[in-house]
Design an enzyme around this catalytic site. Structure first.
Site, mmCIF file in Angstrom:
data_model
loop_
_atom_site.group_PDB
_atom_site.id
_atom_site.type_symbol
_atom_site.label_atom_id
_atom_site.label_comp_id
_atom_site.label_asym_id
_atom_site.label_seq_id
_atom_site.Cartn_x
_atom_site.Cartn_y
_atom_site.Cartn_z
ATOM 1 N N LYS A 263 0.837 -1.196 0.000
ATOM 2 C CA LYS A 263 0.000 0.000 0.000
ATOM 3 C C LYS A 263 0.879 1.256 0.000
ATOM 4 O O LYS A 263 1.926 1.283 0.666
ATOM 5 C CB LYS A 263 -0.903 -0.029 1.238
ATOM 6 C CG LYS A 263 -1.951 1.071 1.300
ATOM 7 C CD LYS A 263 -2.864 0.847 2.506
ATOM 8 C CE LYS A 263 -3.975 1.874 2.594
ATOM 9 N NZ LYS A 263 -4.877 1.625 3.738
ATOM 10 N N SER B 121 -9.805 1.225 2.927
ATOM 11 C CA SER B 121 -9.012 2.065 2.076
ATOM 12 C C SER B 121 -7.913 1.342 1.308
ATOM 13 O O SER B 121 -7.390 1.874 0.335
ATOM 14 C CB SER B 121 -8.381 3.176 2.910
ATOM 15 O OG SER B 121 -7.480 2.618 3.867
ATOM 16 N N SER C 27 -9.722 -1.247 7.089
ATOM 17 C CA SER C 27 -9.247 -1.042 5.717
ATOM 18 C C SER C 27 -8.549 -2.211 5.060
ATOM 19 O O SER C 27 -8.233 -2.147 3.874
ATOM 20 C CB SER C 27 -8.312 0.160 5.663
ATOM 21 O OG SER C 27 -9.082 1.325 5.603
HETATM 22 N N1 GLN Z 1 -13.151 3.189 6.522
HETATM 23 C C1 GLN Z 1 -12.541 3.643 7.740
HETATM 24 C C2 GLN Z 1 -12.254 5.111 7.631
HETATM 25 O O1 GLN Z 1 -12.611 5.666 6.672
HETATM 26 C C3 GLN Z 1 -11.322 2.836 8.045
HETATM 27 C C4 GLN Z 1 -10.130 3.273 7.327
HETATM 28 C C5 GLN Z 1 -8.910 2.491 7.666
HETATM 29 O O2 GLN Z 1 -8.984 1.427 8.281
HETATM 30 N N2 GLN Z 1 -7.771 3.052 7.281
HETATM 31 O O3 GLN Z 1 -11.683 5.709 8.493
#
Ligand code: GLN
Length: 464
Positions: free
Chosen positions: A55, A130, A154
């Protein structure tokens, strides 16, 4: 020859990227050089020649590390994250950096400044977020494993939407050194795998104490691969029935109910558990995560990293303009929310209160784990949704995280496991949450399940 197989992987990555947009950079030169070095040395290494995608919020020396943001578009990291260093030493070959929601804020990949990655099962749909790019790189058959990051789901959520395995380890299990900070008390590096075994291999290499991260724990690292394939008869699986109600898609519910029955057939004991504070988790998460993000993202000021706005009249104006032009809408929304909940007058009402509820969430898990070895829920309330379907409605987007955020709040490990396809042929996943340091238990339960109930289907877009 490692070089030949890495070249094939790179060809696949490049060929599919036009359609899937899962990589923000493909590091051909680096990967081929590394493969040649491994071939020349001939050493026997635990991940020898194992291709991996990473990532783009994990620092990789000399390579672009953009965090999916315009503000770091041209930023090149000047050191390797500890996880990357350990992968390199184990003979893994990094082939590219993957697409992501900007600064890991999102559940669909649509907040990336470089366009969303697409779901290989149906490219009109999101891959989840994400860490969507990493999930797609694995699901589309380019690599067997990839690194993502987890602050609130994410890794697990895109793993579920793309039909692969995704692990968020115990907080402190993997060093966060070199992971660009979003919300430090929740952030983890997580791992995607085509099978549970791929995750076990990678976790065994990157887990463990690191002097560069004071929150990494000095807890012995088991041989996760050797511990796979253990007995599951007699294991107790807790089911919090109250979470199977409102907001859960009927098809997802049905599949996950089927998983519970299948575990029973495999000899596991199914017990009822309660997580009484689960209903507060989304609110608590979005207070704590935005508070920490507003502080962590203060460093992007046009001076120290990346992008700087041009022709700003004066220093303050330069700060304002850099942040105005460099950050996207979701990141700005989070910074404003976070600044608000931390401001004097609101701190006690929001931030301090949220921390208290967070402690209660952790206690709920500790109580539940006196009665079971793992807790089973859906990973995501629905299958992959259409691109654009929720992008104008932040609250609808946040509700995707309803099953995942609590594990981050409590710091416990959790894994998403694929369990079938919907009538529209879109993957459905379930989640197992475990007690602290029980990654082995989770990987075992996941591997045992998929060994007995594999999904014999491949996404429409697949590398070979
Ligand atoms: N979807 C969650 C957010 O928008 C989790 C994001 C993540 O785990 N980086 O914060």
């Amino acid at each position: 020859m490692i070089k030949t197989s890495i070249e094939k992987t790179l060809d696949n990555a490049e060929r599919l990227n036009g359609e899937l947009n899962s990589f923000l950079s493909i590091e051909r030169e680096h990967a081929v050089r590394q493969a040649e070095a491994i071939d020349a040395a001939g050493d026997d290494l635990p991940l020898k020649g194992y291709a991996i995608a990473v990532k783009d919020n994990i620092c990789t020396k000399g390579m672009r590390t953009s965090c999916g943001s315009r503000i770091l578009d041209k930023y090149k990291a000047h050191y390797d994250a500890t996880a990357i260093e350990r992968l390199n030493a184990a003979g893994a070959v990094l082939i590219g950096k993957t697409n992501m929601d900007e600064f890991a804020m999102g559940s669909s990949n649509e907040s990336s400044a470089f366009g969303p990655a697409k779901n290989p099962w149906d490219i009109s749909r999101v891959p989840g977020g994400s860490s969507g790019g990493s999930a797609v790189a694995v699901a589309s058959g380019v690599v067997r494993a990839a690194l993502g990051s987890e602050t609130g789901g994410s890794v697990r959520q895109p793993a579920s939407l793309c039909g692969i395995f995704g692990l968020k380890p115990t907080y402190g299990r993997i060093s966060r050194y070199g992971l660009v900070a979003f919300a430090s008390s929740l952030d983890n590096i997580g791992i995607f795998g085509r099978e549970a075994e791929d995750i076990a291999k990678v976790l065994g290499v990157i887990a463990g104490r690191d002097g560069f991260d004071s929150t990494s724990a000095d807890v012995p690292v088991p041989n996760y691969s050797a511990e796979l394939g253990g007995e599951i008869a007699g294991k107790r699986i807790g089911v919090p029935r109250a979470l199977f109600g409102e907001g859960l898609d009927a098809e997802v519910r049905e599949k996950v109910e089927g998983v519970i029955e299948n575990y029973r057939r495999l000899g596991a004991e199914i017990v009822d558990v309660e997580l009484p504070n689960a209903k507060y988790c989304i609110a608590v998460y979005y207070i704590i995560a935005t508070a920490e993000a507003s502080s962590n993202l203060a460093r992007y000021d046009g001076v120290r990293y990346g992008f700087r706005a041009e022709n700003a009249g004066g220093l303050r104006q330069m700060y304002f303009q850099t942040r105005e032009e460099g950050f996207g809408a979701e990141v700005k929304r989070r910074i404003m929310l976070g600044t608000y909940v931390l401001s004097s007058g609101y701190y006690d009402a929001y931030y301090a209160k949220a921390q208290k509820v967070r402690a209660m969430v952790k206690r709920d898990y500790q109580a539940a784990f006196t009665a079971c070895d793992a807790i089973l829920t859906p990973t995501s309330p629905s299958v992959a949704f259409k691109l654009g379907e929720k992008s104008d409605d932040p609250l609808a987007m946040y509700l995707n995280d309803v099953y995942t955020v609590s594990a981050n709040l409590a710091g416990v490990p959790a894994i998403s496991v694929p369990c079938g396809l919907s009538t529209e042929e879109l993957p459905i996943g379930f989640q197992l949450v475990g007690n602290f340091w029980s990654e082995s238990v989770l990987l075992n339960l996941a591997a045992a399940y998929s060994g007995q109930f594999p999904i014999d289907a491949k996404p429409r877009i697949y590398a070979d």
